[in-house]
Design a protein around this motif. Sequence first.
Motif, short mmCIF file in Angstrom:
data_model
loop_
_atom_site.label_atom_id
_atom_site.label_comp_id
_atom_site.label_asym_id
_atom_site.label_seq_id
_atom_site.Cartn_x
_atom_site.Cartn_y
_atom_site.Cartn_z
N ALA A 1 0.72 -1.28 0.21
CA ALA A 1 0.11 -0.13 -0.09
C ALA A 1 0.76 1.10 0.17
N VAL A 2 0.25 2.38 -0.52
CA VAL A 2 0.93 3.54 -0.63
C VAL A 2 -0.23 4.47 0.18
N VAL A 3 0.22 5.29 0.95
CA VAL A 3 -0.70 6.14 1.75
C VAL A 3 -0.17 7.48 1.62
N SER A 4 -0.66 8.48 0.87
CA SER A 4 0.05 9.78 0.45
C SER A 4 -0.85 10.96 0.76
N VAL A 5 -0.58 11.72 1.71
CA VAL A 5 -1.11 13.02 1.97
C VAL A 5 -0.51 14.29 1.50
N LYS A 6 -1.40 15.17 1.19
CA LYS A 6 -0.72 16.45 0.93
C LYS A 6 -1.39 17.59 1.93
N LEU A 7 -0.73 18.01 2.69
CA LEU A 7 -1.41 18.91 3.79
C LEU A 7 -0.97 20.50 3.65
N ASP A 8 -1.89 21.28 4.04
CA ASP A 8 -1.60 22.61 3.84
C ASP A 8 -0.39 22.78 5.21
N ARG A 9 -0.70 22.23 6.40
CA ARG A 9 0.07 22.51 7.67
C ARG A 9 0.59 20.97 8.08
N PRO A 10 1.47 20.42 7.69
CA PRO A 10 2.03 19.10 7.96
C PRO A 10 2.83 19.52 9.45
N GLU A 11 2.67 18.42 10.33
CA GLU A 11 3.23 18.46 11.61
C GLU A 11 4.18 17.23 11.77
N TYR A 12 5.31 17.44 11.86
CA TYR A 12 6.15 16.12 11.93
C TYR A 12 6.61 16.05 13.46
N LEU A 13 6.83 14.86 13.75
CA LEU A 13 7.33 14.53 15.23
C LEU A 13 8.75 13.80 15.02
N GLY A 14 9.72 14.09 15.88
CA GLY A 14 10.84 13.89 15.92
C GLY A 14 12.10 14.62 15.20
N PRO A 15 13.28 14.47 15.33
CA PRO A 15 14.26 15.35 14.76
C PRO A 15 14.51 15.18 13.34
N ILE A 16 14.18 14.18 12.60
CA ILE A 16 14.37 13.73 11.06
C ILE A 16 13.24 13.81 10.27
N ARG A 17 11.96 14.42 11.11
CA ARG A 17 10.62 14.41 10.51
C ARG A 17 10.15 13.14 9.72
N GLY A 18 10.48 12.17 10.42
CA GLY A 18 10.04 10.88 9.79
C GLY A 18 8.71 10.38 10.32
N LEU A 19 8.21 11.13 11.12
CA LEU A 19 6.53 10.61 11.73
C LEU A 19 5.71 11.80 11.75
N LEU A 20 4.55 11.58 10.82
CA LEU A 20 3.23 12.62 10.86
C LEU A 20 2.92 12.86 12.08
N GLY A 21 2.41 13.68 12.53
CA GLY A 21 1.72 13.89 13.70
C GLY A 21 0.50 14.75 13.78
N ASN A 22 -0.16 15.04 12.54
CA ASN A 22 -1.44 15.92 12.46
C ASN A 22 -2.47 14.93 12.99
N THR A 23 -3.29 15.28 14.14
CA THR A 23 -3.94 14.24 14.81
C THR A 23 -5.26 14.17 14.03
N GLU A 24 -5.94 14.99 13.38
CA GLU A 24 -6.84 15.13 12.71
C GLU A 24 -7.05 14.07 11.33
N VAL A 25 -5.63 13.89 10.89
CA VAL A 25 -5.53 13.07 9.61
C VAL A 25 -6.00 11.55 10.06
N ARG A 26 -5.77 11.02 10.97
CA ARG A 26 -6.14 9.66 11.58
C ARG A 26 -7.72 9.26 11.03
N ALA A 27 -8.37 10.29 11.76
CA ALA A 27 -9.73 9.92 11.58
C ALA A 27 -10.43 10.10 10.10
N CYS A 28 -9.61 11.08 9.41
CA CYS A 28 -9.94 11.39 7.96
C CYS A 28 -9.61 10.28 7.11
N VAL A 29 -8.33 9.91 7.26
CA VAL A 29 -7.98 8.45 6.29
C VAL A 29 -8.80 7.32 6.86
#
Length: 229
Positions: free
Chosen positions: A170-198
């Motif tokens: 599977a490929v899960v690709s999101v394009k967001l106006d205001r992406p929020e990343y967690l961690g020092p290398i921005r390898g983890l997406l953190g936008n909470t609202e994205v989970r329920a939408c997807v």
Amino acid sequence: MGSATDTGKTITFWPDTEIFETTRCSFAVLAERFRQVAFLYRGLEISLTDERPAGQARLERFRYPDGVRDFVAALDAAAGGSLHPDVIGFEREDPRMAGTMEIALHWGGRDAEGVRGFANGRLTREGGTHVEGFRDGVTAAVSAYARRRGLPTARDTGSIADRIGRGLAAVVSVKLDRPEYLGPIRGLLGNTEVRACVAGAVHHHLGAWFEEHPERAEAVVGEIVRTPV
């Protein structure tokens, strides 16, 4: 440099030997990244030319009209699987997450799971809310279908959640106006609202696909509920 009849930009640069360990560009690394970008931005064409070999310039072009569907098909082919040949895919805009999602998936004949998440064209190696939402949606759709068919393990949602990744590409690709990343290398997406939408979108579209393709749905869901964890 003067007048022109078209538009665009040319960027020329030389890597600084005092900063980079190596200053030689890898054609293979660049080709893999450009191929990835072309998959994620449907219809975009990218060409890569290596003029370093004297008289033997190498050229590759990348363009994928079906976007992430083509991406999943390529991943599945590379893994040697093809139990169920249909790639399921959809695209949706959701104002609640201020962005769009494009998702494709396919259960093949492999044992390993291959789910790749991207945010604004960037690979999120550690996953994040978009990947979690994807798994929530698949689990919900599979559980609902199994329950309607009276399959014996349909009540065990936790068990189904553990099984859905077997052979899944599977490929899960999101394009967001205001992406929020967690961690020092921005390898983890953190936008909470994205989970329920997807999750909601995947549940809806995958559930509809199950209803439209009952024979293939029976094969996919039956394999999931019968496979040991």
